[in-house]
Design a protein around this motif. Structure first.
Motif, PDB file in Angstrom:
ATOM      1  N   UNK A 160     -10.766  17.596   2.864  1.00 47.90           N
ATOM      2  CA  UNK A 160     -11.603  16.924   3.857  1.00 47.90           C
ATOM      3  C   UNK A 160     -11.069  15.573   4.314  1.00 47.90           C
ATOM      4  N   UNK A 161     -10.124  14.991   3.575  1.00 51.73           N
ATOM      5  CA  UNK A 161      -9.617  13.666   3.945  1.00 51.73           C
ATOM      6  C   UNK A 161      -8.121  13.730   4.273  1.00 51.73           C
ATOM      7  N   UNK A 162      -7.503  14.884   4.006  1.00 53.64           N
ATOM      8  CA  UNK A 162      -6.033  14.996   4.109  1.00 53.64           C
ATOM      9  C   UNK A 162      -5.501  14.518   5.465  1.00 53.64           C
ATOM     10  N   UNK A 163      -6.167  14.900   6.557  1.00 51.75           N
ATOM     11  CA  UNK A 163      -5.611  14.514   7.861  1.00 51.75           C
ATOM     12  C   UNK A 163      -5.982  13.072   8.253  1.00 51.75           C
ATOM     13  N   UNK A 164      -6.709  12.391   7.378  1.00 53.65           N
ATOM     14  CA  UNK A 164      -7.046  10.971   7.637  1.00 53.65           C
ATOM     15  C   UNK A 164      -6.260  10.029   6.729  1.00 53.65           C
ATOM     16  N   UNK A 165      -5.398  10.606   5.899  1.00 51.87           N
ATOM     17  CA  UNK A 165      -4.590   9.789   4.998  1.00 51.87           C
ATOM     18  C   UNK A 165      -3.128   9.864   5.426  1.00 51.87           C
ATOM     19  N   UNK A 166      -2.556   8.712   5.708  1.00 52.33           N
ATOM     20  CA  UNK A 166      -1.160   8.681   6.157  1.00 52.33           C
ATOM     21  C   UNK A 166      -0.344   7.807   5.206  1.00 52.33           C
ATOM     22  N   UNK A 167       0.758   8.370   4.693  1.00 57.06           N
ATOM     23  CA  UNK A 167       1.596   7.596   3.765  1.00 57.06           C
ATOM     24  C   UNK A 167       2.259   6.446   4.517  1.00 57.06           C
ATOM     25  N   UNK A 168       2.415   5.332   3.812  1.00 55.33           N
ATOM     26  CA  UNK A 168       3.123   4.180   4.357  1.00 55.33           C
ATOM     27  C   UNK A 168       4.609   4.548   4.489  1.00 55.33           C
ATOM     28  N   UNK A 169       5.304   3.882   5.448  1.00 55.34           N
ATOM     29  CA  UNK A 169       6.733   4.220   5.657  1.00 55.34           C
ATOM     30  C   UNK A 169       7.548   4.135   4.363  1.00 55.34           C
ATOM     31  N   UNK A 179       0.829  -1.206   0.000  1.00 57.79           N
ATOM     32  CA  UNK A 179       0.000   0.000   0.000  1.00 57.79           C
ATOM     33  C   UNK A 179       0.863   1.255   0.000  1.00 57.79           C
ATOM     34  N   UNK A 180       0.297   2.324  -0.561  1.00 57.01           N
ATOM     35  CA  UNK A 180       0.985   3.624  -0.594  1.00 57.01           C
ATOM     36  C   UNK A 180       0.698   4.377   0.706  1.00 57.01           C
ATOM     37  N   UNK A 181      -0.480   4.126   1.245  1.00 57.32           N
ATOM     38  CA  UNK A 181      -0.868   4.801   2.477  1.00 57.32           C
ATOM     39  C   UNK A 181      -2.143   4.192   3.030  1.00 57.32           C
ATOM     40  N   UNK A 182      -2.556   4.731   4.161  1.00 55.47           N
ATOM     41  CA  UNK A 182      -3.722   4.173   4.846  1.00 55.47           C
ATOM     42  C   UNK A 182      -4.702   5.297   5.184  1.00 55.47           C
ATOM     43  N   UNK A 183      -5.993   5.020   4.948  1.00 60.35           N
ATOM     44  CA  UNK A 183      -7.059   5.972   5.299  1.00 60.35           C
ATOM     45  C   UNK A 183      -7.688   5.508   6.605  1.00 60.35           C
ATOM     46  N   UNK A 184      -7.856   6.419   7.559  1.00 58.66           N
ATOM     47  CA  UNK A 184      -8.590   6.093   8.789  1.00 58.66           C
ATOM     48  C   UNK A 184     -10.006   6.619   8.620  1.00 58.66           C
ATOM     49  N   UNK A 185     -10.984   5.740   8.736  1.00 56.19           N
ATOM     50  CA  UNK A 185     -12.358   6.194   8.478  1.00 56.19           C
ATOM     51  C   UNK A 185     -13.386   5.293   9.147  1.00 56.19           C
ATOM     52  N   UNK A 186     -14.602   5.805   9.259  1.00 51.74           N
ATOM     53  CA  UNK A 186     -15.729   5.000   9.722  1.00 51.74           C
ATOM     54  C   UNK A 186     -16.982   5.496   9.012  1.00 51.74           C
ATOM     55  N   UNK A 187     -18.011   4.643   8.988  1.00 50.12           N
ATOM     56  CA  UNK A 187     -19.305   5.028   8.418  1.00 50.12           C
ATOM     57  C   UNK A 187     -19.226   5.724   7.070  1.00 50.12           C
TER      58      UNK A 187
END
Ligand code: ADP
Ligand code: MG
Length: 343
Positions: free
Chosen positions: A322-331, A224-232
């Motif tokens: 709106x999603x920028x702070x919920x997307x984190x790049x993989x190491x 993966x390139x990064x991970x999204x943290x989300x719900x609902x």
């Protein structure tokens, strides 16, 4: 088969990321109930938590399989197959709604989502048959029958000229994921992850109250390139890496530009859409991929009813605010430049 194996790898990557932080501690641990199956030409899974989860996931699976039978383009007994024979065709209410939604989204996206592209998709061998590169003349001939304005829906009657054919490939899985979510909720589930071939719907949060972690696949490699943290919400990715074939070193992807009738080859590698409904995400991810980076950004600024993460050929990510702070790049991709798109 190669294609299916590739999809399962993508799925594995998505699932791994989805569950990598699901290690529950303490006494509130709940057991996940999971069902896996093959439908709509891809691997699917439904995972749910809670007392009613076991029964609910089986009902959700039944629902997806029912819709697959109804909406398959290749199954001679499906309603879409009946529509594709042309004329005035009477269909069920839910098929009429699916077709109306596809037409509405085609209009909204300026025909970049083109539900009548089936003859062209078929000529490239992406739905049944062998992959091949059709000639320019063949494509021009087939494009004469392409155009969502040629189709109309009134009540449960679809009117379609002979030779014009619908393709549910770009929207069906997203639409079905919403229906599966409805079934889970009706059956008392408030924490679940539906994954219909990479079309994700998240019900609630994880049983421990934390966000789900959903991986965005590396379009050019494994992992993966990064991970999204989300719900609902729903999360859907479109990319040419999902299904493609190579002839003389040229890679032909399964998303077609309706203007040229040829596979899209622009500045985007993949686009991930996050919104409240799977159907919107699925329709948009395909359309935004066709639009290219600038067109996709303009579409977001015009509508603002979704968020997106675009991975582009310049090696950079473009992420709406709106999603920028919920997307984190993989190491492994910590050097990747992440551009935030603002309104
Ligand atoms: P997937 O279904 O593989 O996740 P998409 O949702 O992006 O990917 O849909 C791609 C499928 O939709 C193709 O396999 C084809 O059947 C169909 N398709 C290809 N190009 C378009 C287009 N421009 N508009 C509508 N449908 C398309
Ligand atoms: Mg789609």
């Amino acid at each position: 088969m190669l294609m299916r194996r590739r999809i399962s790898i993508i799925l594995a990557a998505v699932c791994m990321a989805a569950f990598c932080s699901c290690a529950f501690v303490g006494t509130n641990e709940e057991t996940a109930q999971k069902t896996e199956f093959f439908a709509m030409d891809t691997y699917m899974s439904v995972t749910a938590y809670g007392e009613s989860a076991q029964k609910a996931i089986e009902l959700a699976k039944d629902e997806v399989q029912r819709l697959d039978k109804l909406w398959s383009v290749t199954d001679e007994n499906s309603e879409i197959f009946a529509v594709n024979s042309g004329g005035e065709v009477s269909v069920s209410g839910e098929t009429a709604q699916l077709i109306s939604f596809m037409l509405e989204m085609a209009k909204r996206t300026g025909g970049t989502l083109e539900p009548t592209l089936y003859p062209v998709v078929k000529a490239w061998g992406f739905t049944g048959g062998e992959n091949r590169v059709p000639s320019g003349d063949e494509i021009q001939e087939l494009l004469k029958n392409v155009g969502y304005e040629k189709v109309s829906v009134s009540g449960n009657t679809v009117t379609i000229p002979s030779g014009v054919m619908l393709d549910t490939g770009a929207v069906g899985k997203g639409y079905a994921s919403d229906k599966a979510a409805e079934v889970l909720k009706e059956n008392g589930v408030d924490s679940a992850l539906i994954d219909l071939g990479g079309n994700i719907v998240l019900i609630g949060s994880k049983p421990d109250g934390k966000d789900w972690k959903i991986g965005v696949r590396d379009p050019e490699g494994d992992g993966v390139v990064g991970v999204i943290s989300a719900s609902d919400c729903a999360i859907v990715t479109s990319g040419a890496y999902e299904r493609n074939f190579t002839v003389d070193g040229v890679v032909y992807g399964h998303i077609i530009d309706p203007k040229s009738g040829a596979p899209v080859d622009n500045d985007i590698l993949s686009v991930t859409v996050i919104a409240s409904e799977g159907r919107l995400c699925d329709a948009l991810s395909t359309a935004l991929f066709v639009m290219g980076k600038d067109g996709a950004i303009t579409h977001w600024r015009t509508h603002k009813d979704f968020e997106m993460i675009m991975l582009c050929k310049d090696g950079q990510a473009y992420v709406t605010e709106g999603i920028a702070d919920r997307f984190e790049a993989d190491e492994k991709h910590s050097e990747m430049k992440i551009n935030v798109i603002t309104g």
